[in-house]
Design a protein around this motif. Structure first.
Motif, PDB file in Angstrom:
ATOM      1  N   ALA A   1      -3.599  -6.330  -1.189  1.00 34.76           N
ATOM      2  CA  ALA A   1      -2.507  -6.741  -0.310  1.00 34.76           C
ATOM      3  C   ALA A   1      -1.469  -5.655  -0.102  1.00 34.76           C
ATOM      4  CB  ALA A   1      -1.832  -7.988  -0.883  1.00 34.76           C
ATOM      5  N   ALA A   2      -1.406  -4.679  -0.991  1.00 33.77           N
ATOM      6  CA  ALA A   2      -0.325  -3.684  -0.947  1.00 33.77           C
ATOM      7  C   ALA A   2      -0.238  -2.925   0.377  1.00 33.77           C
ATOM      8  CB  ALA A   2      -0.466  -2.706  -2.113  1.00 33.77           C
ATOM      9  N   PRO A   3      -1.343  -2.465   0.973  1.00 36.65           N
ATOM     10  CA  PRO A   3      -1.209  -1.700   2.222  1.00 36.65           C
ATOM     11  C   PRO A   3      -0.605  -2.488   3.362  1.00 36.65           C
ATOM     12  CG  PRO A   3      -3.365  -1.322   1.234  1.00 36.65           C
ATOM     13  CD  PRO A   3      -2.728  -2.470   0.489  1.00 36.65           C
ATOM     14  N   THR A   4      -0.665  -3.823   3.309  1.00 33.17           N
ATOM     15  CA  THR A   4      -0.121  -4.626   4.393  1.00 33.17           C
ATOM     16  C   THR A   4       1.359  -4.913   4.226  1.00 33.17           C
ATOM     17  OG1 THR A   4      -0.614  -6.752   3.308  1.00 33.17           O
ATOM     18  CG2 THR A   4      -2.365  -5.756   4.638  1.00 33.17           C
ATOM     19  N   VAL A   5       1.906  -4.659   3.034  1.00 35.49           N
ATOM     20  CA  VAL A   5       3.312  -4.967   2.800  1.00 35.49           C
ATOM     21  C   VAL A   5       4.139  -3.747   2.415  1.00 35.49           C
ATOM     22  CG1 VAL A   5       2.815  -7.350   2.152  1.00 35.49           C
ATOM     23  CG2 VAL A   5       2.872  -5.597   0.385  1.00 35.49           C
ATOM     24  N   ASP A   6       3.494  -2.704   1.929  1.00 31.07           N
ATOM     25  CA  ASP A   6       4.245  -1.539   1.461  1.00 31.07           C
ATOM     26  C   ASP A   6       3.342  -0.310   1.565  1.00 31.07           C
ATOM     27  OD1 ASP A   6       5.750   0.373   0.265  1.00 31.07           O
ATOM     28  OD2 ASP A   6       6.048  -0.681  -1.627  1.00 31.07           O
ATOM     29  N   VAL A   7       3.474   0.432   2.643  1.00 34.69           N
ATOM     30  CA  VAL A   7       2.538   1.529   2.887  1.00 34.69           C
ATOM     31  C   VAL A   7       2.870   2.772   2.079  1.00 34.69           C
ATOM     32  CG1 VAL A   7       1.984   0.736   5.196  1.00 34.69           C
ATOM     33  CG2 VAL A   7       3.882   2.333   4.885  1.00 34.69           C
ATOM     34  N   ILE A   8       3.934   2.753   1.291  1.00 40.03           N
ATOM     35  CA  ILE A   8       4.282   3.968   0.557  1.00 40.03           C
ATOM     36  C   ILE A   8       4.102   3.816  -0.963  1.00 40.03           C
ATOM     37  CG2 ILE A   8       5.913   4.736   2.311  1.00 40.03           C
ATOM     38  CD1 ILE A   8       8.190   3.779   0.471  1.00 40.03           C
ATOM     39  N   SER A   9       3.792   2.628  -1.432  1.00 37.40           N
ATOM     40  CA  SER A   9       3.644   2.464  -2.871  1.00 37.40           C
ATOM     41  C   SER A   9       2.351   3.111  -3.344  1.00 37.40           C
ATOM     42  CB  SER A   9       3.644   0.980  -3.253  1.00 37.40           C
ATOM     43  OG  SER A   9       2.424   0.377  -2.863  1.00 37.40           O
ATOM     44  N   HIS A  10       2.283   3.393  -4.643  1.00 32.53           N
ATOM     45  CA  HIS A  10       1.064   3.957  -5.217  1.00 32.53           C
ATOM     46  C   HIS A  10      -0.087   2.966  -5.124  1.00 32.53           C
ATOM     47  CE1 HIS A  10       3.448   7.287  -6.500  1.00 32.53           C
ATOM     48  NE2 HIS A  10       4.156   6.584  -7.373  1.00 32.53           N
ATOM     49  N   GLU A  11       0.207   1.685  -5.337  1.00 23.82           N
ATOM     50  CA  GLU A  11      -0.829   0.670  -5.205  1.00 23.82           C
ATOM     51  C   GLU A  11      -1.369   0.634  -3.777  1.00 23.82           C
ATOM     52  OE1 GLU A  11       1.967  -0.592  -8.504  1.00 23.82           O
ATOM     53  OE2 GLU A  11       2.134   0.331  -6.534  1.00 23.82           O
ATOM     54  N   ALA A  12      -0.470   0.779  -2.799  1.00 28.30           N
ATOM     55  CA  ALA A  12      -0.893   0.791  -1.399  1.00 28.30           C
ATOM     56  C   ALA A  12      -1.770   1.994  -1.099  1.00 28.30           C
ATOM     57  CB  ALA A  12       0.325   0.776  -0.482  1.00 28.30           C
ATOM     58  N   ARG A  13      -1.434   3.133  -1.652  1.00 26.67           N
ATOM     59  CA  ARG A  13      -2.242   4.326  -1.399  1.00 26.67           C
ATOM     60  C   ARG A  13      -3.647   4.158  -1.946  1.00 26.67           C
ATOM     61  NH1 ARG A  13      -0.747  10.225  -1.935  1.00 26.67           N
ATOM     62  NH2 ARG A  13      -2.563  10.181  -0.553  1.00 26.67           N
ATOM     63  N   VAL A  14      -3.759   3.575  -3.128  1.00 30.01           N
ATOM     64  CA  VAL A  14      -5.090   3.354  -3.709  1.00 30.01           C
ATOM     65  C   VAL A  14      -5.880   2.368  -2.859  1.00 30.01           C
ATOM     66  CG1 VAL A  14      -6.341   2.416  -5.686  1.00 30.01           C
ATOM     67  CG2 VAL A  14      -4.403   3.962  -6.048  1.00 30.01           C
ATOM     68  N   GLY A  15      -5.259   1.236  -2.513  1.00 31.15           N
ATOM     69  CA  GLY A  15      -5.953   0.246  -1.706  1.00 31.15           C
ATOM     70  C   GLY A  15      -6.392   0.802  -0.368  1.00 31.15           C
ATOM     71  N   ARG A  16      -5.501   1.544   0.276  1.00 33.23           N
ATOM     72  CA  ARG A  16      -5.823   2.115   1.583  1.00 33.23           C
ATOM     73  C   ARG A  16      -6.932   3.153   1.482  1.00 33.23           C
ATOM     74  NH1 ARG A  16      -0.813   4.960   3.990  1.00 33.23           N
ATOM     75  NH2 ARG A  16      -1.425   6.546   2.475  1.00 33.23           N
ATOM     76  N   ALA A  17      -6.897   3.973   0.441  1.00 31.03           N
ATOM     77  CA  ALA A  17      -7.895   5.033   0.285  1.00 31.03           C
ATOM     78  C   ALA A  17      -9.288   4.458   0.094  1.00 31.03           C
ATOM     79  CB  ALA A  17      -7.520   5.935  -0.886  1.00 31.03           C
TER      80      ALA A  17
END
Length: 358
Positions: free
Chosen positions: A231-247
């Motif tokens: 869920a992180a990339p949809t709510v916070d595109v700059i967090s470390h969790e978001a970067r992992v999920g997006r990658a």
């Protein structure tokens, strides 16, 4: 909540070192040959809804397990927090159990070269590529200087390369980066506890197949962590969790490779973050916060694709935009062969009850 419970003779006799993982185990999949059930895979499974509530539970997902390579995305979060900086494509490789295809090996060399390192710095267990055509290519034209097993070719080399680069970013010693007391491994341990929400008392420590420290989790905690990654990339595109999920979701070929179920699942379901682990473990998170985690107790990989596809359907993937139903159907189709033709299938036993429930 649905819960299956099966008493285990081995658990009753106490002939295990921990005893716990067998308690309450229930059927996850059946192997059907002709018109008979030939074998049954027992295990534990949980599916979380977007609010983090278990909507499907098989067995007992609160038992401590070794999540094996399903932990790699969590390890990567810790490395990003410690200063690792790589393009998304190489971040996906840092969380991979890769096939050892040419593009995987070249990616590992790029990670190492970003800090002036060579393959000699890698301390993961030497091995051959997982993918047979890649293993043949390695024998014929090895990047590592010889046709035999090498750390570069082993499926965890991306993670180890990223660990080395992280250490250099922090000024940490790279000779001892596999020690459980190394600052990197302490940071990974703390990150796993944070993201899973597991109590520290359930965390055990051992050594993974690649030589890195391995920390235990529960399946429930693992699902919670993947819910955050999904869920992180949809709510916070700059967090470390978001970067992992997006990658991972953007570069599924780097996470596994040709024919691998984690790669096929992420190609079929946009935004899915999925990672397989040895000994029958799987975890995945969806963009809406739904998540799954399971372990097949006999350690077999045979049943994983069928269970994964059924669990994803139970999590509601059919209702997500851009999902390729044919890809999901293909992922979950595990034929049983007789004389070279299909005479049966591996079938997730909870599939019918939860098909289309959301």
């Amino acid at each position: 909540m649905e819960t299956g419970r099966v008493a285990s003779p081995m658990a009753r006799t106490g002939r295990t070192t921990s005893g716990s993982v067998l308690d309450d185990a229930a059927p996850l999949a059946e192997v059907i040959r002709g018109d008979l059930v030939e074998s049954v895979h027992l295990g534990h499974l949980v599916v979380l809804d977007p609010a983090g509530r278990p909507v499907v539970q098989v067995g007992n997902p609160t038992k401590p397990i070794w999540a094996r390579s399903s932990l790699k995305p969590l390890q990567l979060v810790a490395m990003l927090r410690a200063g690792l900086e790589l393009p998304d494509r190489l971040l996906a490789l840092a969380a991979a159990s890769h096939n050892g295809e040419q593009f995987h090996l070249e990616g590992v060399l790029q990670i190492l070269a970003s800090r002036g390192l060579g393959t000699g710095a890698l301390q993961n267990t030497p091995d051959l590529p997982l993918y047979p055509p890649a293993a043949l290519e390695w024998h014929l034209a090895p990047l590592g200087g010889g046709p035999g097993p090498a750390s570069l070719a082993q499926n965890c080399s991306g993670k180890h390369a990223a660990m080395l680069v992280t250490c250099l970013a922090q000024g940490w010693d790279i000779e001892t980066y596999l020690s459980p007391e190394h600052p990197l491994q302490r940071a990974i341990r703390a990150t796993i506890l944070e993201l899973t929400g597991d109590a520290e008392v359930v965390m055990h420590t051992t050594v993974d197949g690649c030589g890195a420290p391995l920390f235990s989790t529960t399946l429930l905690g693992l699902a919670r962590a993947f819910s955050t990654l999904g869920a992180a990339p949809t709510v916070d595109v700059i967090s470390h969790e978001a970067r992992v999920g997006r990658a991972l979701s953007a570069h599924p070929d780097m996470v596994g490779g040709t024919g691998r179920d984690a790669t096929l699942a992420m190609e079929a379901v946009p935004g899915l973050v999925a990672k397989d682990g040895a000994e029958g473990v799987y975890a995945a998170g969806l963009p809406d916060g739904s998540a799954i985690a399971f372990k097949v107790l006999d350690g077999s990989a045979r049943a994983r694709p069928a269970i994964l596809a059924a669990a994803l359907r139970a999590a509601g993937v059919a209702g997500l935009p851009g999902v390729y139903p044919g890809g999901l159907d293909g992922l979950g189709r595990v034929p049983v062969l007789g004389g070279g033709r299909s005479v049966g299938e591996v079938r997730a036993v909870f599939a019918d009850a939860y098909e289309g429930r959301r």
